[in-house]
Each structure stands twice: as C-alpha cells, then as structure tokens.
Scaffold this motif. Sequence first.
Motif, PDB file in Angstrom:
ATOM      1  N   ALA A  41       0.530  -1.078  -0.449  1.00 38.74           N
ATOM      2  CA  ALA A  41       0.145  -0.030  -0.379  1.00 38.74           C
ATOM      3  C   ALA A  41       1.244   1.514  -0.079  1.00 38.74           C
ATOM      4  O   ALA A  41       1.854   1.151   0.915  1.00 38.74           O
ATOM      5  CB  ALA A  41      -0.831  -0.301   0.899  1.00 38.74           C
ATOM      6  N   PHE A  42       0.688   1.951  -0.841  1.00 34.74           N
ATOM      7  CA  PHE A  42       0.822   3.541  -0.662  1.00 34.74           C
ATOM      8  C   PHE A  42      -0.035   3.953   0.092  1.00 34.74           C
ATOM      9  O   PHE A  42      -1.261   5.102  -0.232  1.00 34.74           O
ATOM     10  CB  PHE A  42       1.311   4.287  -2.221  1.00 34.74           C
ATOM     11  N   VAL A  52      -1.063   4.273   7.919  1.00 34.41           N
ATOM     12  CA  VAL A  52      -0.598   3.795   7.814  1.00 34.41           C
ATOM     13  C   VAL A  52      -0.125   2.434   8.774  1.00 34.41           C
ATOM     14  O   VAL A  52       0.161   1.050   8.984  1.00 34.41           O
ATOM     15  CB  VAL A  52       1.201   4.270   8.392  1.00 34.41           C
ATOM     16  N   ARG A  53      -0.884   3.135  10.267  1.00 36.61           N
ATOM     17  CA  ARG A  53      -1.213   1.954  11.226  1.00 36.61           C
ATOM     18  C   ARG A  53      -2.120   0.457  10.895  1.00 36.61           C
ATOM     19  O   ARG A  53      -1.645  -0.652  11.115  1.00 36.61           O
ATOM     20  CB  ARG A  53      -0.981   2.348  12.850  1.00 36.61           C
ATOM     21  N   ALA A  54      -3.023   0.638  10.417  1.00 37.87           N
ATOM     22  CA  ALA A  54      -4.085   0.658   9.416  1.00 37.87           C
ATOM     23  C   ALA A  54      -3.632  -0.924   8.925  1.00 37.87           C
ATOM     24  O   ALA A  54      -3.285  -1.850   9.054  1.00 37.87           O
ATOM     25  CB  ALA A  54      -5.287   0.789   9.170  1.00 37.87           C
ATOM     26  N   PHE A  55      -3.004   0.142   7.654  1.00 36.32           N
ATOM     27  CA  PHE A  55      -2.539  -1.036   6.707  1.00 36.32           C
ATOM     28  C   PHE A  55      -1.376  -2.251   7.380  1.00 36.32           C
ATOM     29  O   PHE A  55      -1.235  -3.181   6.426  1.00 36.32           O
ATOM     30  CB  PHE A  55      -1.432  -0.418   5.562  1.00 36.32           C
ATOM     31  N   ARG A  56      -0.354  -1.748   8.077  1.00 31.43           N
ATOM     32  CA  ARG A  56       0.530  -2.835   8.839  1.00 31.43           C
ATOM     33  C   ARG A  56      -0.373  -3.751   9.461  1.00 31.43           C
ATOM     34  O   ARG A  56      -0.008  -5.106   9.494  1.00 31.43           O
ATOM     35  CB  ARG A  56       1.968  -2.121   9.137  1.00 31.43           C
ATOM     36  N   ALA A  57      -1.589  -3.441   9.874  1.00 29.45           N
ATOM     37  CA  ALA A  57      -1.937  -4.281  10.631  1.00 29.45           C
ATOM     38  C   ALA A  57      -2.485  -5.587  10.364  1.00 29.45           C
ATOM     39  O   ALA A  57      -3.296  -7.074  10.544  1.00 29.45           O
ATOM     40  CB  ALA A  57      -3.108  -4.288  11.816  1.00 29.45           C
ATOM     41  N   LEU A  58      -2.755  -5.136   8.558  1.00 30.19           N
ATOM     42  CA  LEU A  58      -3.683  -6.279   7.511  1.00 30.19           C
ATOM     43  C   LEU A  58      -2.446  -7.294   7.402  1.00 30.19           C
ATOM     44  O   LEU A  58      -2.673  -7.937   6.387  1.00 30.19           O
ATOM     45  CB  LEU A  58      -4.340  -5.367   6.739  1.00 30.19           C
ATOM     46  N   GLY A  59      -0.891  -6.697   7.798  1.00 28.47           N
ATOM     47  CA  GLY A  59      -0.681  -7.885   7.001  1.00 28.47           C
ATOM     48  C   GLY A  59       0.463  -7.036   5.423  1.00 28.47           C
ATOM     49  O   GLY A  59       1.003  -7.568   4.636  1.00 28.47           O
ATOM     50  N   ALA A  60       0.668  -5.363   5.386  1.00 34.94           N
ATOM     51  CA  ALA A  60       0.679  -5.129   4.281  1.00 34.94           C
ATOM     52  C   ALA A  60       1.820  -4.141   3.781  1.00 34.94           C
ATOM     53  O   ALA A  60       2.385  -4.187   5.237  1.00 34.94           O
ATOM     54  CB  ALA A  60      -0.586  -4.196   3.037  1.00 34.94           C
ATOM     55  N   ARG A  61       2.937  -4.591   3.622  1.00 36.98           N
ATOM     56  CA  ARG A  61       4.356  -3.407   3.376  1.00 36.98           C
ATOM     57  C   ARG A  61       3.248  -2.038   3.084  1.00 36.98           C
ATOM     58  O   ARG A  61       2.632  -1.809   2.550  1.00 36.98           O
ATOM     59  CB  ARG A  61       5.037  -4.151   2.347  1.00 36.98           C
ATOM     60  N   PRO A 153       1.771  -1.385  -6.606  1.00 38.74           N
ATOM     61  CA  PRO A 153       0.943  -0.812  -4.766  1.00 38.74           C
ATOM     62  C   PRO A 153      -0.665  -1.937  -5.385  1.00 38.74           C
ATOM     63  O   PRO A 153      -1.465  -2.247  -6.715  1.00 38.74           O
ATOM     64  CB  PRO A 153       1.006  -0.052  -4.904  1.00 38.74           C
ATOM     65  N   ASP A 154      -1.041  -2.621  -4.071  1.00 36.02           N
ATOM     66  CA  ASP A 154      -2.776  -3.246  -4.370  1.00 36.02           C
ATOM     67  C   ASP A 154      -3.633  -1.782  -4.074  1.00 36.02           C
ATOM     68  O   ASP A 154      -4.503  -2.502  -4.299  1.00 36.02           O
ATOM     69  CB  ASP A 154      -2.627  -4.015  -3.154  1.00 36.02           C
TER      70      ASP A 154
END
Length: 264
Positions: A41-42, A52-61, A153-154
């Motif tokens: 994710a960008f 950023v925290r949400a995307f990381r919690a979902l397992g994405a870079r 990016p997805d």
Amino acid sequence: MPFFSRTWGLLRSLAIYHGIPWRAAQLRRFYAPVVPAGGLAFDVGAHAGNRVRAFRALGARVVAVEPQPDFVALLSRWFARDAGVTVLPVALGREAGQAQLLASEATPTVSTLSADWAQRAGATASFQGVRWSPGPVVPVTTLDALMAQHGRPDFIKIDVEGFELEVLQGLSQPVPALSFEFLAPVRDLALGCIDRLEALGRYRYQWSVGEQLRLQPEVALDADAMRAWLRGLPDDAPSGDILARLDGEAGAQAGGLTAAAIKG
C-alpha cells in the motif's frame, strides 16, 4: 508563537487521528478488502500515520509519503524498527522536481502544494479560520517512480489537499484500487481525477463521507454515474473520499466491501 502553534497543531492532529479507541478497528475493517495481507500500500499524505498503522495491521508493506518535516519526524520515530514501512520525506506530483508547501501550522493536515486550492477551499465555511503561509520547499517525485522502486501497489490512498489530480498525472498505468478526496466547492478536481483514472483503465466507484468509513452506494458506480453524483452535490455538502477499483477487482470483491462498510 510559530513553535507553539505548530506544537498545538500536531497535538490536535494526533488526538483526532489516534485518540478515538475504536477507530483503529474501523480502519482495518474498512480497508481489508483492498489491502491484502502480504500486499503493498502507498499512503500518499500519510500525515499522523493512522492509515499506515491500519495497513500494517492488515499485513501489508507500506510506503508512507509525507513532505511535512514534523510528521516525517513522528513517522520515522514510530516505524523506525518496522522493516515493513518505508517513510519518504517527499511530495508527489506529475513530474519530479521541487515545490513550496503552503503550511497551516494550527491545522497541519490541510497543508497543501496547491495555492489555487488553498484560495478556493479557504473561502468556504468548512475552512473558516484556516490560514496558510509559505512553508518549506520540498522534493517532488511521481507515482511511477515509486512503483519503479517499490513495486506495483495493491492500493493507494491519496490525501493531499487539492493536489490529488497532480499526483495522478504522475501515474501512467492502472492500479487495482485507490482512493482520493472530494470537496464539493472544488469538485472539478475530483472530476479530473476520475477522467485521469478512466484514461488508464475502466474503474468502478464508491464514496465515503468524512471519517464515517461507510461506503456508498452498495453497488459501485461506473464513471458517468460517479460524475453525475459529484455534479449534483450542494456546495455545503461534507467532504469525503472516493474509492476507485479496476472493474474486475470491483466485481470480484463488491460483497466484501459492502460488508466492511456496514460493519464500519
């Protein structure tokens, strides 16, 4: 006075974006259908870093793009030990170069690179009392350059206060999903974003008002219907975000997005 104004602005932003206990879970549910585990994710206009925290919690870079030095310092400190987050102290635009930031010290999340947007949005009731002043000159790169370095990016979240179309002008290929902001009094910018996306591929669209994290309508719209909705908004309508997905991805995941929106 500038130091205290900046400090107050940062503290206010942190309270808004991190101070609501259940908001983190809402963000994860909302973005889960478009930010896959193991994906990329960008976050363009990362600001206080809640996405950023949400995307990381979902397992994405995550590649977090943020030109404001105060936010860059916070993001760099918070994610210094997280190899899955790259913080870039730059802005994005249609071409590489430099640009002067218009800073809003008391409300830093509405700082912008667009003098035209600041003038037009600043004349509306929603921005009453917001003031912009010349800020730092910041480096500018493009989405294409980011993709060349970090991969396709997805999902791309774009929140850059009136510079969204300029950011999309620096993208020359379709991506699976992205979001960008809309503001009724300057809706021509959002309409331009739709035109730009449709030049790259066929997309389907939904919107979310403010920070409600609820997608509307349940069945995603084609570009013409999305344009008609935007044109029909009254000038005093609340702002929000438009989610766009390539037509294939939209059809495959429509049910998941609707469920996520309802739960949010």
